[in-house]
Design an enzyme around this catalytic site. Structure first.
Site, PDB file in Angstrom:
ATOM      1  N   TYR A  87      76.240 -30.216  16.993  1.00  0.00           N
ATOM      2  CA  TYR A  87      75.470 -29.184  17.709  1.00  0.00           C
ATOM      3  C   TYR A  87      75.178 -29.641  19.141  1.00  0.00           C
ATOM      4  O   TYR A  87      75.177 -28.823  20.068  1.00  0.00           O
ATOM      5  CB  TYR A  87      74.184 -28.833  16.948  1.00  0.00           C
TER       6      TYR A  87
ATOM      7  N   ASP B 189      74.268 -18.676  21.477  1.00  0.00           N
ATOM      8  CA  ASP B 189      74.644 -19.342  22.728  1.00  0.00           C
ATOM      9  C   ASP B 189      73.740 -19.011  23.916  1.00  0.00           C
ATOM     10  O   ASP B 189      73.874 -19.607  24.985  1.00  0.00           O
ATOM     11  CB  ASP B 189      76.109 -19.022  23.081  1.00  0.00           C
TER      12      ASP B 189
ATOM     13  N   HIS C 258      70.626 -15.204  14.127  1.00  0.00           N
ATOM     14  CA  HIS C 258      71.027 -16.531  13.646  1.00  0.00           C
ATOM     15  C   HIS C 258      70.388 -17.668  14.429  1.00  0.00           C
ATOM     16  O   HIS C 258      70.881 -18.786  14.428  1.00  0.00           O
ATOM     17  CB  HIS C 258      72.558 -16.650  13.659  1.00  0.00           C
TER      18      HIS C 258
ATOM     19  N   THR D 120      82.483  -8.850  16.526  1.00  0.00           N
ATOM     20  CA  THR D 120      82.144  -9.535  15.279  1.00  0.00           C
ATOM     21  C   THR D 120      83.145  -9.159  14.201  1.00  0.00           C
ATOM     22  O   THR D 120      83.587  -8.013  14.131  1.00  0.00           O
ATOM     23  CB  THR D 120      80.701  -9.216  14.806  1.00  0.00           C
TER      24      THR D 120
ATOM     25  N   ASN E 231      86.558  -4.263  19.549  1.00  0.00           N
ATOM     26  CA  ASN E 231      87.169  -5.503  19.072  1.00  0.00           C
ATOM     27  C   ASN E 231      88.688  -5.385  19.184  1.00  0.00           C
ATOM     28  O   ASN E 231      89.247  -4.373  18.771  1.00  0.00           O
ATOM     29  CB  ASN E 231      86.774  -5.715  17.595  1.00  0.00           C
TER      30      ASN E 231
HETATM   31  P1  OAD Z   1      83.886 -14.365  14.005  1.00  0.00           P
HETATM   32  O1  OAD Z   1      84.587 -15.552  14.549  1.00  0.00           O
HETATM   33  O2  OAD Z   1      83.866 -14.177  12.532  1.00  0.00           O
HETATM   34  O3  OAD Z   1      84.508 -13.046  14.655  1.00  0.00           O
HETATM   35  C1  OAD Z   1      84.714 -12.950  16.027  1.00  0.00           C
HETATM   36  C2  OAD Z   1      85.295 -11.587  16.309  1.00  0.00           C
HETATM   37  O4  OAD Z   1      85.410 -11.449  17.713  1.00  0.00           O
HETATM   38  C3  OAD Z   1      86.673 -11.341  15.716  1.00  0.00           C
HETATM   39  O5  OAD Z   1      86.662 -10.123  15.007  1.00  0.00           O
HETATM   40  C4  OAD Z   1      87.586 -11.272  16.939  1.00  0.00           C
HETATM   41  O6  OAD Z   1      88.664 -10.345  16.773  1.00  0.00           O
HETATM   42  C5  OAD Z   1      86.613 -10.753  17.984  1.00  0.00           C
HETATM   43  N1  OAD Z   1      86.983 -11.020  19.375  1.00  0.00           N
HETATM   44  C6  OAD Z   1      87.659 -12.054  19.903  1.00  0.00           C
HETATM   45  N2  OAD Z   1      87.756 -11.952  21.231  1.00  0.00           N
HETATM   46  C7  OAD Z   1      87.103 -10.811  21.573  1.00  0.00           C
HETATM   47  C8  OAD Z   1      86.845 -10.145  22.805  1.00  0.00           C
HETATM   48  N3  OAD Z   1      87.253 -10.648  23.974  1.00  0.00           N
HETATM   49  N4  OAD Z   1      86.133  -9.009  22.770  1.00  0.00           N
HETATM   50  C9  OAD Z   1      85.702  -8.482  21.606  1.00  0.00           C
HETATM   51  N5  OAD Z   1      85.925  -9.063  20.415  1.00  0.00           N
HETATM   52  C10 OAD Z   1      86.617 -10.212  20.391  1.00  0.00           C
HETATM   53  O7  OAD Z   1      82.408 -14.388  14.624  1.00  0.00           O
HETATM   54  P2  OAD Z   1      81.116 -13.597  14.131  1.00  0.00           P
HETATM   55  O8  OAD Z   1      81.480 -12.289  13.548  1.00  0.00           O
HETATM   56  O9  OAD Z   1      80.166 -13.610  15.249  1.00  0.00           O
HETATM   57  O10 OAD Z   1      76.996 -17.731  11.682  1.00  0.00           O
HETATM   58  O11 OAD Z   1      80.608 -14.539  12.997  1.00  0.00           O
HETATM   59  C11 OAD Z   1      79.402 -14.254  12.353  1.00  0.00           C
HETATM   60  C12 OAD Z   1      78.695 -15.513  11.971  1.00  0.00           C
HETATM   61  O12 OAD Z   1      79.599 -16.377  11.239  1.00  0.00           O
HETATM   62  C13 OAD Z   1      78.274 -16.373  13.132  1.00  0.00           C
HETATM   63  O13 OAD Z   1      77.047 -15.985  13.699  1.00  0.00           O
HETATM   64  C14 OAD Z   1      78.154 -17.731  12.513  1.00  0.00           C
HETATM   65  C15 OAD Z   1      79.425 -17.736  11.707  1.00  0.00           C
HETATM   66  O14 OAD Z   1      79.453 -18.568  10.607  1.00  0.00           O
HETATM   67  C16 OAD Z   1      76.341 -18.862  11.420  1.00  0.00           C
HETATM   68  O15 OAD Z   1      76.687 -19.928  11.903  1.00  0.00           O
HETATM   69  C17 OAD Z   1      75.174 -18.679  10.534  1.00  0.00           C
END
Ligand code: OAD
Length: 248
Positions: free
Chosen positions: A72, A110, A125, A195, A220
């Site tokens: 971290y 972040d 989170h 997401t 997305n």
């Molecule tokens: P993910 O890594 O699961 O998903 C990221 C998403 O962002 C994907 O669907 C990509 O297609 C999309 N993406 C990438 N580049 C992009 C862009 N320029 N514009 C728009 N979308 C884009 O991340 P999260 O959904 O945030 O939790 O993950 C959820 C949680 O899982 C996080 O908060 C974290 C993780 O484990 C904890 O740590 C508790």
């Protein structure tokens, strides 16, 4: 359902203009164009390179606090060098131009929304830049006086300092989740930005909004678990699309 790569095609901008209340749920993709890695990208995602059970659970921290703390700490350090992108700034500017109209809910830890000027962000989170005690603090535990170490600790009782993020298996901060659920029920449009929708209960907010009558719009470049809930999908990057959507 409509799917388009442009914010100018389709009805989404009209929906936003007509909406008195807009909720925005962001995930790691909202920060991708700032250079912050997502979690589930097949090549660069954090969970493609590391195992969450080694780094993002309380059990992992108790097993190897130095390793988890260092991971971290490195993420904190890397974030010093990145800047909010045009999507973060557009959300902050929209909220300033339209007080009370937008609720910003994020899974990101972040701090980039806040650095772009967004206020009242609902951080589901936690916050990577906050610390808290691992065990219930006693009178001797004062976070500002914690002894330097990897991780820092209370020199009286040995309690350890941990990052203020939500780990797998932990409950979300009640006030933030409660406010996010209320915003999801009350909004007329929900933007679901960057997401994968794979993590609950955050992903469920889109379903909640739809069930309560809101238009749900996914922003997305890739397919997500929430596409089935969406009325419209804008298949492109958030740093381009969010400023286009919120330019009024
Ligand atoms: P993910 O890594 O699961 O998903 C990221 C998403 O962002 C994907 O669907 C990509 O297609 C999309 N993406 C990438 N580049 C992009 C862009 N320029 N514009 C728009 N979308 C884009 O991340 P999260 O959904 O945030 O939790 O993950 C959820 C949680 O899982 C996080 O908060 C974290 C993780 O484990 C904890 O740590 C508790």
């Amino acid at each position: 359902m409509t799917a388009t790569p442009s914010a100018h095609d389709g009805p989404v901008r009209d929906w936003l203009r007509a909406a008195a209340r807009v909720a925005v749920l962001t995930g790691a993709g909202a920060s991708a164009e700032s250079g912050v890695p997502t979690f589930r990208d097949a090549l660069t995602g954090l969970w493609a390179r590391f195992r969450p059970e080694d780094l993002a659970t309380e059990a992992a921290f108790r097993r190897d606090p130095a390793r988890v703390w260092a991971w971290y700490a490195e993420r904190r350090e890397k974030l010093q060098d990145v800047q909010p992108n045009a999507g973060h700034f557009a959300l902050a500017a929209f909220a300033q131009r339209h007080p009370g109209r937008l609720t910003l809910i994020t899974q990101n830890v972040d701090g980039l929304h806040q650095r772009a000027g967004s206020e009242g962000v609902l951080c589901l989170h936690g916050d990577l830049f906050e610390n808290r005690w691992l065990d219930l603090p006693r009178d001797c535990c004062r976070i500002d006086d914690a002894c330097a170490g990897l991780p820092p600790y209370c020199d009286r009782c040995g309690n350890l300092v941990r990052p203020g993020v939500v780990w797998f298996g932990e409950p979300l901060p009640f006030a933030a989740l409660d406010a996010a659920q209320r915003a999801a029920r009350a909004c007329e449009v929900m933007l679901v930005v960057g997401t994968s929708g794979q993590v609950q209960p955050a992903g469920g907010l889109a379903t909640l909004a739809r069930q309560a009558g809101a238009r749900v719009v996914v922003v997305n470049p890739e397919p997500t678990d929430l596409d089935a809930v969406a009325h419209a999908i804008l298949a492109g990057p958030s740093a381009r699309l969010i400023p286009e959507l919120l330019d009024f």
